[in-house]
Structures are given as structure tokens and as C-alpha cells.
Design an enzyme around this catalytic site. Structure first.
Site, PDB file in Angstrom:
ATOM      1  N   SER A 187       0.728  -1.193  -0.014  1.00  0.00           N
ATOM      2  CA  SER A 187      -0.031  -0.174   0.038  1.00  0.00           C
ATOM      3  C   SER A 187       1.000   1.256   0.023  1.00  0.00           C
ATOM      4  O   SER A 187       0.447   2.410  -0.137  1.00  0.00           O
ATOM      5  CB  SER A 187      -0.977   0.028   1.173  1.00  0.00           C
ATOM      6  OG  SER A 187      -0.275  -0.218   2.596  1.00  0.00           O
ATOM      7  N   ASN A 192      -4.996   6.137  -0.939  1.00  0.00           N
ATOM      8  CA  ASN A 192      -4.412   6.321   0.472  1.00  0.00           C
ATOM      9  C   ASN A 192      -3.869   7.912   0.506  1.00  0.00           C
ATOM     10  O   ASN A 192      -3.644   8.506   1.407  1.00  0.00           O
ATOM     11  CB  ASN A 192      -3.420   5.545   0.680  1.00  0.00           C
ATOM     12  CG  ASN A 192      -3.854   4.073   1.282  1.00  0.00           C
ATOM     13  OD1 ASN A 192      -5.144   4.014   1.540  1.00  0.00           O
ATOM     14  ND2 ASN A 192      -2.981   2.799   1.054  1.00  0.00           N
ATOM     15  N   HIS A 243      -2.990  -2.900  -6.118  1.00  0.00           N
ATOM     16  CA  HIS A 243      -3.349  -2.620  -4.917  1.00  0.00           C
ATOM     17  C   HIS A 243      -4.782  -2.940  -4.586  1.00  0.00           C
ATOM     18  O   HIS A 243      -5.394  -2.137  -5.474  1.00  0.00           O
ATOM     19  CB  HIS A 243      -2.917  -1.334  -4.382  1.00  0.00           C
ATOM     20  CG  HIS A 243      -3.102  -0.698  -3.149  1.00  0.00           C
ATOM     21  ND1 HIS A 243      -3.521   0.405  -2.712  1.00  0.00           N
ATOM     22  CD2 HIS A 243      -2.913  -1.303  -2.081  1.00  0.00           C
ATOM     23  CE1 HIS A 243      -3.914   0.395  -1.399  1.00  0.00           C
ATOM     24  NE2 HIS A 243      -3.457  -0.596  -0.948  1.00  0.00           N
ATOM     25  N   GLU A 261      -5.874  -0.540  -7.609  1.00  0.00           N
ATOM     26  CA  GLU A 261      -4.924   0.412  -8.295  1.00  0.00           C
ATOM     27  C   GLU A 261      -4.012  -0.367  -9.002  1.00  0.00           C
ATOM     28  O   GLU A 261      -3.513  -1.027  -8.514  1.00  0.00           O
ATOM     29  CB  GLU A 261      -4.425   1.170  -7.265  1.00  0.00           C
ATOM     30  CG  GLU A 261      -5.492   2.127  -6.564  1.00  0.00           C
ATOM     31  CD  GLU A 261      -5.151   3.117  -5.600  1.00  0.00           C
ATOM     32  OE1 GLU A 261      -5.067   4.225  -5.408  1.00  0.00           O
ATOM     33  OE2 GLU A 261      -4.078   2.384  -4.417  1.00  0.00           O
TER      34      GLU A 261
HETATM   35  N1  3HC Z   1     -20.260 -13.305   0.303  1.00  0.00           N
HETATM   36  C1  3HC Z   1     -20.746 -12.525  -0.675  1.00  0.00           C
HETATM   37  N2  3HC Z   1     -21.233 -11.174  -0.307  1.00  0.00           N
HETATM   38  C2  3HC Z   1     -21.257 -10.573   0.706  1.00  0.00           C
HETATM   39  C3  3HC Z   1     -20.686 -11.306   1.897  1.00  0.00           C
HETATM   40  C4  3HC Z   1     -20.126 -12.816   1.756  1.00  0.00           C
HETATM   41  N3  3HC Z   1     -19.796 -13.528   2.525  1.00  0.00           N
HETATM   42  N4  3HC Z   1     -20.681 -10.859   3.089  1.00  0.00           N
HETATM   43  C5  3HC Z   1     -21.148  -9.375   2.643  1.00  0.00           C
HETATM   44  N5  3HC Z   1     -21.299  -9.565   1.299  1.00  0.00           N
HETATM   45  C6  3HC Z   1     -22.026  -8.579   0.308  1.00  0.00           C
HETATM   46  C7  3HC Z   1     -23.490  -7.970   1.106  1.00  0.00           C
HETATM   47  O1  3HC Z   1     -24.415  -8.989   0.646  1.00  0.00           O
HETATM   48  C8  3HC Z   1     -23.381  -6.573   0.675  1.00  0.00           C
HETATM   49  O2  3HC Z   1     -23.686  -6.657  -0.829  1.00  0.00           O
HETATM   50  P1  3HC Z   1     -24.941  -5.672  -1.293  1.00  0.00           P
HETATM   51  O3  3HC Z   1     -24.135  -4.130  -1.215  1.00  0.00           O
HETATM   52  O4  3HC Z   1     -25.053  -5.975  -2.622  1.00  0.00           O
HETATM   53  O5  3HC Z   1     -26.199  -5.746  -0.452  1.00  0.00           O
HETATM   54  C9  3HC Z   1     -21.998  -6.065   0.836  1.00  0.00           C
HETATM   55  O6  3HC Z   1     -21.059  -7.155   0.821  1.00  0.00           O
HETATM   56  C10 3HC Z   1     -21.692  -5.368   2.059  1.00  0.00           C
HETATM   57  O7  3HC Z   1     -21.838  -6.162   3.105  1.00  0.00           O
HETATM   58  P2  3HC Z   1     -22.567  -6.072   4.545  1.00  0.00           P
HETATM   59  O8  3HC Z   1     -23.957  -5.928   4.294  1.00  0.00           O
HETATM   60  O9  3HC Z   1     -22.266  -7.418   5.355  1.00  0.00           O
HETATM   61  O10 3HC Z   1     -21.962  -5.266   5.407  1.00  0.00           O
HETATM   62  P3  3HC Z   1     -22.007  -3.518   5.408  1.00  0.00           P
HETATM   63  O11 3HC Z   1     -22.926  -3.072   4.457  1.00  0.00           O
HETATM   64  O12 3HC Z   1     -22.052  -3.290   6.722  1.00  0.00           O
HETATM   65  O13 3HC Z   1     -20.432  -2.950   4.613  1.00  0.00           O
HETATM   66  C11 3HC Z   1     -18.284  -2.712   4.460  1.00  0.00           C
HETATM   67  C12 3HC Z   1     -19.269  -3.638   5.287  1.00  0.00           C
HETATM   68  C13 3HC Z   1     -18.248  -3.123   2.838  1.00  0.00           C
HETATM   69  C14 3HC Z   1     -16.757  -3.163   5.145  1.00  0.00           C
HETATM   70  C15 3HC Z   1     -18.588  -1.372   4.303  1.00  0.00           C
HETATM   71  O14 3HC Z   1     -18.726  -0.939   5.837  1.00  0.00           O
HETATM   72  C16 3HC Z   1     -17.508  -0.458   3.836  1.00  0.00           C
HETATM   73  O15 3HC Z   1     -17.465  -0.197   2.730  1.00  0.00           O
HETATM   74  N6  3HC Z   1     -16.488   0.238   4.637  1.00  0.00           N
HETATM   75  C17 3HC Z   1     -15.435   0.823   4.305  1.00  0.00           C
HETATM   76  C18 3HC Z   1     -14.138  -0.002   3.816  1.00  0.00           C
HETATM   77  C19 3HC Z   1     -13.052   0.621   3.281  1.00  0.00           C
HETATM   78  O16 3HC Z   1     -13.074   1.946   3.060  1.00  0.00           O
HETATM   79  N7  3HC Z   1     -12.065  -0.172   2.913  1.00  0.00           N
HETATM   80  C20 3HC Z   1     -11.120   0.587   2.341  1.00  0.00           C
HETATM   81  C21 3HC Z   1     -10.166   0.551   3.405  1.00  0.00           C
HETATM   82  S1  3HC Z   1      -8.511   1.148   2.972  1.00  0.00           S
HETATM   83  C22 3HC Z   1      -7.493  -0.122   2.474  1.00  0.00           C
HETATM   84  O17 3HC Z   1      -7.925  -1.120   2.327  1.00  0.00           O
HETATM   85  C23 3HC Z   1      -6.235   0.169   1.668  1.00  0.00           C
HETATM   86  C24 3HC Z   1      -5.216  -0.173   2.539  1.00  0.00           C
HETATM   87  O18 3HC Z   1      -4.171  -0.131   1.680  1.00  0.00           O
HETATM   88  C25 3HC Z   1      -5.093   0.412   3.889  1.00  0.00           C
END
Ligand code: 3HC
Length: 284
Positions: free
Chosen positions: A119, A190, A140, A152
Site C-alpha cells: 500500500s 491512500n 493494490h 489500483e
Molecule cells: N459473500 C458475498 N457477499 C457478501 C458477503 C459474503 N460472505 N458478506 C457480505 N457480502 C456483501 C453484502 O451482501 C453486501 O452486498 P450488497 O451491497 O449488494 O447488499 C456487501 O457485501 C456489504 O456487506 P454487509 O452488508 O455485510 O456489510 P456492510 O454493508 O456493513 O458493509 C463494508 C461492510 C463493505 C466493510 C463497508 O462498511 C465499507 O465499505 N466500509 C469501508 C471500507 C473501506 O473503506 N475499505 C478500504 C480501506 S483502505 C484499504 O484497504 C487500503 C489499504 O492500503 C489501507
């Protein structure tokens, strides 16, 4: 070039998610870990995600079975010898990554593309540590990998046009939406996300509001899926601290400087969800 067999090095949170999406997209996928216990933990995470997906009606049982059939684990480099493309997703340590590339280069063919899921480390520096700087790039992914649509694609100064085009098409074949990011600390996402998270910590330290109110404000006021402190705990405070330090070292701008509170939380072992405590407590 045609990609048929994919290797993933590292079966932690990111590596297991990456292996899962590759296997789900029809690639024969081999994921390598240092030891069997960590490997089985990572493969178990993939199985649980797929089983949960079936239970939620989001994944067809046949798709789960095909994904698991396409996926295998190993603790050797030898098992990755026929891979056309290998994604490294190990800890953010330059020396450890170099050792992995050196190990891989003893077994793979000259055509194999190496990609890093780093990252924050410099892709050109990683590429230069291999014997294939033209067949090296950054790919990424975002956490949780099976759900987040973005990847990315990062070109090192040395990445060939052919490698870049192959990697971009490969990312699309995973069902992801690739964007091309420059080989600069933080790439695109990021670079913008980390200063926002650091700013939230500084604002909290300066008494802007409670953690809950700041989170609620950004979640409900801006439509973000998580407020900054929930997201910090989700990403990991150690990861954020690490990225911030690399960005600050390179740009020397105050916006990237890790706030004192972040440093102290990391020193105290409060890494977020993964350690059971960050800005919030996850201890049961
Ligand atoms: N199988 C298939 N699909 C699934 C699943 C599974 N086991 N579990 C969940 N899903 C699906 C759900 O059905 C839902 O789909 P839909 O939108 O079509 O209905 C979707 O995934 C979202 O799941 P949930 O409903 O269970 O959970 P939330 O709605 O609470 O979302 C989250 C959880 C996706 C983590 C959301 O809170 C989010 O987007 N948070 C921000 C995450 C983020 O910013 N990530 C990036 C971080 S930075 C990074 O990674 C970079 C690194 O370098 C630091």
C-alpha cells in the site's frame, strides 16, 4: 499474454481475499504461506466467506465449490513454478519482500509477472530488486478484498507497456474496476484517505467532538460507509501509522505527519479490530 495460473504469496487478510477473487474468476490459484498453521487459517477464512455468502444467498453453491476447487495452498516456492502471474501480499517490509522475489526467481519462468499488493512501498524500488523490472508492477487491493470493487494498477518506471496492459486486463477479469495510479506514496486512494484519517485524529485530540459524534457526522452527513475512527480500527492503526510515516518521509508535508496520539496507540498495542482494541473496544 494469457494468464492461466496465478500465485499469491501471503495468506493473511489481504492475501486470502486476493486468492479468493482469483480462484472465483476461474484462475488456477496457488497461495503460499510460510507455515501450515497460518496457511490453514487463511484458507479457512476463504471457506467461511464463501459459506456465509451461500447462506446469505449472495454466492451460488456451485460457485463456492468451483472457487474452492481452483484454490490450493502450499508452503513451498516450488509449487508456484508454473504461475504466469504472482501477487505478493506479505508484510510491508522491503527486505522480506526482496527475499520472496529472490526465492520465486529460482523456480519461475522468464515470462512470469510479479505484482506487489503493497500500500505504500515504492514499486520502482521493488521492481529494481528483481531480475524482471519490466515484468513487475503494483496491484493494490482494498479491504475487504472480495467486496471492494477497486484495484489500483501501478507502473514502476521500468514496467513495460505489455506488462501494464496485461495487468490492467487481469484486474478487469477479476470483476474489479481498475484505475491507474502513479508510483508515489499512497498511490491515489491512500494519498487522499490517509491525510483525512490523520486529520480526524488531530481534530479529536483538539476536542472537536466525541469519537462517536465525529464518526456519526461523517457517516450520516457525508454518506461514508464508516466514520473515520471505525475505518481506522478497520484498516489497522499500525498500518495507517506505517503508511503515514512513508508519505511524510517522502513529501515532508505536515498533512502526512502521524499525530502523537496515533503513535502512542500503536506503541500501546492498540491496533484496532485485529488486536481487540483501537479507538473502540472489540473485546468480548
Ligand atoms: N459473500 C458475498 N457477499 C457478501 C458477503 C459474503 N460472505 N458478506 C457480505 N457480502 C456483501 C453484502 O451482501 C453486501 O452486498 P450488497 O451491497 O449488494 O447488499 C456487501 O457485501 C456489504 O456487506 P454487509 O452488508 O455485510 O456489510 P456492510 O454493508 O456493513 O458493509 C463494508 C461492510 C463493505 C466493510 C463497508 O462498511 C465499507 O465499505 N466500509 C469501508 C471500507 C473501506 O473503506 N475499505 C478500504 C480501506 S483502505 C484499504 O484497504 C487500503 C489499504 O492500503 C489501507
Amino acid at each position: 499474454m494469457t494468464i492461466k495460473t496465478v500465485g499469491v504469496v501471503g495468506c493473511g487478510l489481504m492475501g486470502s481475499g486476493i486468492a479468493q477473487v482469483c480462484a472465483a474468476s476461474g484462475y488456477k490459484t496457488i497461495v503460499r504461506e510460510v507455515g501450515d498453521v497460518v496457511l490453514q487459517k487463511g484458507l479457512g477464512r476463504v471457506k467461511k466467506f464463501l459459506d456465509d455468502g451461500v447462506a446469505k444467498g449472495k454466492v451460488a453453491p456451485e460457485a463456492r465449490d468451483t472457487t474452492l476447487a481452483n484454490l490450493s495452498g502450499t508452503t513451498t516456492f516450488e509449487a508456484l513454478k508454473d504461475c504466469d502471474l504472482i501477487i505478493e501480499a506479505i508484510v510491508e517490509n522491503l527486505d522480506e519482500k526482496r527475499q520472496i522475489y529472490a526465492g520465486l526467481e529460482t523456480v519461475v519462468g522468464a515470462h512470469t509477472i510479479f505484482l506487489s499488493n503493497t500500500s505504500s512501498l515504492c514499486i520502482t524500488e521493488l521492481a529494481a530488486s528483481t531480475k524482471r523490472p519490466d515484468k513487475f508492477g503494483g496491484l493494490h487491493f482494498f479491504n475487504p478484498v472480495p467486496i471492494m470493487k477497486l484495484v489500483e494498477v501501478i507502473r514502476a518506471l521500468t514496467t513495460s507497456d505489455e506488462t501494464y496492459q496485461t495487468v490492467f486486463a487481469f484486474a478487469q477479469s477479476l470483476g474489479k474496476e481498475p484505475i491507474t495510479a502513479p508510483d508515489r506514496p499512497g498511490f491515489i486512494v491512500n494519498r487522499l484517505l490517509v491525510p483525512y484519517l490523520l486529520d480526524a485524529i488531530r481534530a479529536y485530540e483538539n476536542g472537536l467532538g466525541t469519537l462517536e459524534d465525529i464518526d456519526k457526522g461523517m457517516k450520516l452527513g457525508c454518506g461514508y460507509p464508516m466514520g473515520p475512527f471505525t475505518l481506522l480500527d478497520f484498516v489497522g492503526l499500525d498500518t495507517t501509522y506505517y503508511i503515514a510515516n512513508i508519505m511524510f518521509e517522502e513529501f515532508r508535508e505536515p498533512a502526512y505527519a502521524p499525530p502523537p496520539l496515533l503513535k502512542r496507540m500503536v506503541l500501546a498495542g492498540r491496533m484496532g479490530r485485529k488486536s481487540g482494541r483501537g479507538f473502540y473496544s472489540y473485546e468480548k
